[in-house]
Design a protein around this motif. Sequence first.
Motif, PDB file in Angstrom:
ATOM      1  N   GLY A  35       0.803  -1.212   0.056  1.00 10.05           N
ATOM      2  CA  GLY A  35       0.068  -0.057   0.229  1.00 10.05           C
ATOM      3  C   GLY A  35       0.628   1.215   0.003  1.00 10.05           C
ATOM      4  N   ARG A  36       0.338   2.391   0.695  1.00 10.95           N
ATOM      5  CA  ARG A  36       0.949   3.551   0.941  1.00 10.95           C
ATOM      6  C   ARG A  36       2.370   3.549   1.335  1.00 10.95           C
ATOM      7  N   SER A  37       2.743   2.596   2.248  1.00  7.07           N
ATOM      8  CA  SER A  37       4.066   2.416   2.935  1.00  7.07           C
ATOM      9  C   SER A  37       5.012   2.105   1.754  1.00  7.07           C
ATOM     10  N   PHE A  38       4.463   1.241   0.985  1.00  5.48           N
ATOM     11  CA  PHE A  38       5.337   0.687  -0.245  1.00  5.48           C
ATOM     12  C   PHE A  38       5.677   1.804  -1.069  1.00  5.48           C
ATOM     13  N   MET A  39       4.650   2.763  -1.505  1.00  4.47           N
ATOM     14  CA  MET A  39       4.843   3.816  -2.143  1.00  4.47           C
ATOM     15  C   MET A  39       5.576   4.826  -1.734  1.00  4.47           C
ATOM     16  N   PHE A  40       5.601   5.111  -0.209  1.00  2.00           N
ATOM     17  CA  PHE A  40       6.475   5.888   0.219  1.00  2.00           C
ATOM     18  C   PHE A  40       8.020   5.603   0.562  1.00  2.00           C
ATOM     19  N   CYS A  41       8.181   4.294   0.483  1.00  2.00           N
ATOM     20  CA  CYS A  41       9.501   4.041   0.660  1.00  2.00           C
ATOM     21  C   CYS A  41      10.458   3.963  -0.536  1.00  2.00           C
ATOM     22  N   THR A  42      10.363   4.797  -1.215  1.00  2.00           N
ATOM     23  CA  THR A  42      11.313   4.720  -2.641  1.00  2.00           C
ATOM     24  C   THR A  42      12.745   4.755  -2.165  1.00  2.00           C
ATOM     25  N   MET A  63      13.962   5.144  12.832  1.00  5.82           N
ATOM     26  CA  MET A  63      13.295   6.335  12.345  1.00  5.82           C
ATOM     27  C   MET A  63      12.159   6.200  11.125  1.00  5.82           C
ATOM     28  N   LEU A  64      12.669   5.260  10.368  1.00  5.70           N
ATOM     29  CA  LEU A  64      11.692   5.039   9.162  1.00  5.70           C
ATOM     30  C   LEU A  64      10.345   4.274   9.610  1.00  5.70           C
ATOM     31  N   GLU A  65      10.545   3.462  10.382  1.00  6.18           N
ATOM     32  CA  GLU A  65       9.495   2.537  11.093  1.00  6.18           C
ATOM     33  C   GLU A  65       8.601   3.558  11.830  1.00  6.18           C
ATOM     34  N   GLU A  66       9.095   4.356  12.531  1.00  4.75           N
ATOM     35  CA  GLU A  66       8.394   5.394  13.329  1.00  4.75           C
ATOM     36  C   GLU A  66       7.541   6.258  12.479  1.00  4.75           C
ATOM     37  N   THR A  67       8.236   6.465  11.161  1.00  4.63           N
ATOM     38  CA  THR A  67       7.506   7.490  10.550  1.00  4.63           C
ATOM     39  C   THR A  67       6.370   6.714   9.862  1.00  4.63           C
ATOM     40  N   LEU A  68       6.615   5.503   9.145  1.00  6.56           N
ATOM     41  CA  LEU A  68       5.404   4.561   8.654  1.00  6.56           C
ATOM     42  C   LEU A  68       4.229   4.428   9.768  1.00  6.56           C
ATOM     43  N   GLU A  69       4.881   4.323  10.963  1.00 11.21           N
ATOM     44  CA  GLU A  69       3.545   4.264  11.992  1.00 11.21           C
ATOM     45  C   GLU A  69       2.752   5.507  12.166  1.00 11.21           C
ATOM     46  N   TRP A  70       3.525   6.570  12.065  1.00  8.73           N
ATOM     47  CA  TRP A  70       3.021   7.866  12.355  1.00  8.73           C
ATOM     48  C   TRP A  70       2.091   8.136  10.960  1.00  8.73           C
ATOM     49  N   ARG A  71       2.593   7.945   9.868  1.00 10.67           N
ATOM     50  CA  ARG A  71       1.883   8.092   8.635  1.00 10.67           C
ATOM     51  C   ARG A  71       0.583   7.479   8.743  1.00 10.67           C
ATOM     52  N   ALA A  72       0.559   6.063   9.030  1.00 10.26           N
ATOM     53  CA  ALA A  72      -0.616   5.148   8.963  1.00 10.26           C
ATOM     54  C   ALA A  72      -1.581   5.880   9.874  1.00 10.26           C
ATOM     55  N   TYR A  74      -1.586   9.268  11.401  1.00 14.34           N
ATOM     56  CA  TYR A  74      -1.976  10.705  11.239  1.00 14.34           C
ATOM     57  C   TYR A  74      -2.438  10.941   9.933  1.00 14.34           C
ATOM     58  N   LYS A  75      -1.954  10.297   8.870  1.00 14.10           N
ATOM     59  CA  LYS A  75      -2.591  10.126   7.417  1.00 14.10           C
ATOM     60  C   LYS A  75      -2.214  11.685   6.669  1.00 14.10           C
ATOM     61  N   PRO A  76      -0.930  12.112   6.726  1.00 15.07           N
ATOM     62  CA  PRO A  76      -0.946  13.478   6.208  1.00 15.07           C
ATOM     63  C   PRO A  76      -1.276  13.350   4.565  1.00 15.07           C
ATOM     64  N   GLU A  77      -1.166  12.277   3.987  1.00 17.78           N
ATOM     65  CA  GLU A  77      -1.404  12.555   2.455  1.00 17.78           C
ATOM     66  C   GLU A  77      -3.244  12.614   2.310  1.00 17.78           C
ATOM     67  N   GLU A  78      -3.832  12.389   3.358  1.00 19.31           N
ATOM     68  CA  GLU A  78      -5.382  12.594   3.371  1.00 19.31           C
ATOM     69  C   GLU A  78      -5.718  13.923   3.802  1.00 19.31           C
ATOM     70  N   ILE A  79      -4.900  14.739   4.213  1.00 20.06           N
ATOM     71  CA  ILE A  79      -5.272  16.114   4.666  1.00 20.06           C
ATOM     72  C   ILE A  79      -5.689  16.917   3.407  1.00 20.06           C
ATOM     73  N   ARG A  80      -6.878  17.552   3.313  1.00 17.44           N
ATOM     74  CA  ARG A  80      -7.251  18.332   2.146  1.00 17.44           C
ATOM     75  C   ARG A  80      -7.392  19.921   2.543  1.00 17.44           C
ATOM     76  N   TRP A  81      -7.317  20.549   1.707  1.00 21.66           N
ATOM     77  CA  TRP A  81      -7.449  22.054   1.672  1.00 21.66           C
ATOM     78  C   TRP A  81      -8.635  22.558   2.782  1.00 21.66           C
ATOM     79  N   PRO A  82      -9.828  22.059   2.301  1.00 23.64           N
ATOM     80  CA  PRO A  82     -10.933  22.800   2.994  1.00 23.64           C
ATOM     81  C   PRO A  82     -10.629  22.341   4.565  1.00 23.64           C
ATOM     82  N   GLU A  83      -9.918  21.363   5.088  1.00 25.91           N
ATOM     83  CA  GLU A  83      -9.730  20.982   6.262  1.00 25.91           C
ATOM     84  C   GLU A  83      -8.973  22.204   6.941  1.00 25.91           C
ATOM     85  N   VAL A  84      -7.962  22.766   6.494  1.00 27.00           N
ATOM     86  CA  VAL A  84      -6.953  23.691   7.067  1.00 27.00           C
ATOM     87  C   VAL A  84      -7.137  24.865   6.248  1.00 27.00           C
TER      88      VAL A  84
END
Length: 297
Positions: A35-42, A63-72, A74-84
């Motif tokens: 999924g997105r973890s695979f896409m992220f880890c280029t 550090m990377l594993e902590e980021t993957l857990e955080w992204r799963a 927090y879902k930063p890639e799902e934040i959209r402009w109307p929200e912020v």
Amino acid sequence: MFGRKHNSHDDQDHAALPHQEKVEELRAAIGPLSGRSFMFCTDACLRRYLEAWNWNVDKSKKMLEETLEWRATYKPEEIRWPEVATEGETGKVYRADFHDREGKSVLVLRPGRQNTCSHDSQLRHLVYLLENAIINLPQGQEQMVWLIDFTGWSLRNSVPIKTARETANVLQSHYPERLAAAFLYNPPRIFESFWKIVKYFLDPKTCEKVKFVYPNKEESMEVLRKSFDFQMLPEDFGGESNVHYDHEEFARLMAKDDAKTAAIWGEDHAAGASEVAHLVSMNENSNSKKEQVKTTR
């Protein structure tokens, strides 16, 4: 965006290994992804985490594993402009419509225009713009530049230390090696006290990327000239461009970029993609009507 604190002598016995071998070693260490973890880890992503830890695979893996857990979570890639969008009304942070001389994306920050008190909302707004700057990096670019204008800033409207600490933690832990340089333009003398506190949360490598620029000091202005075309640089930073932040125009740009983000990462819920598509369509129709009005005039 920032690098974690590390010792220069870490893993010196592995320093001779070619970098690509270290990348492959780290990829093997983190194991299969999906999924997105695979896409992220280029490969480029793995190199950034390795660079942050002087190519120490074990520390980079943690550090990377902590980021993957955080992204799963927090879902930063799902934040959209109307929200912020409310956070962006004053133009306190936005992606510039110009790049530096090397083509890097530029984030403009104006801390004197702080307009909210919500710690969580402020952080989501910044994370959203970091993600947006990243998807708009030109091919081959991995880093961005920050331009920080201190007009109107004072200790009264500065962010709380708690917010500064949490922000630094997110940037250093989950966006390593994303910052090329941060130019602090015309900071007041009192900022030095605030900076001494903030520096405590930053690693030395990041601090080296921070450049203080004063308009009345030719030597420091030369630092900006080496990095930017002054014809494109806003007047607020000593440049020649009189273009200013337009919230409605920026919202239209972000609506289109939200659609781009959804296409890159995929939407978990159709409603989100539908909302973005509707916003883009609505904005484009609005622009079309404006053009028709201009034509009739």
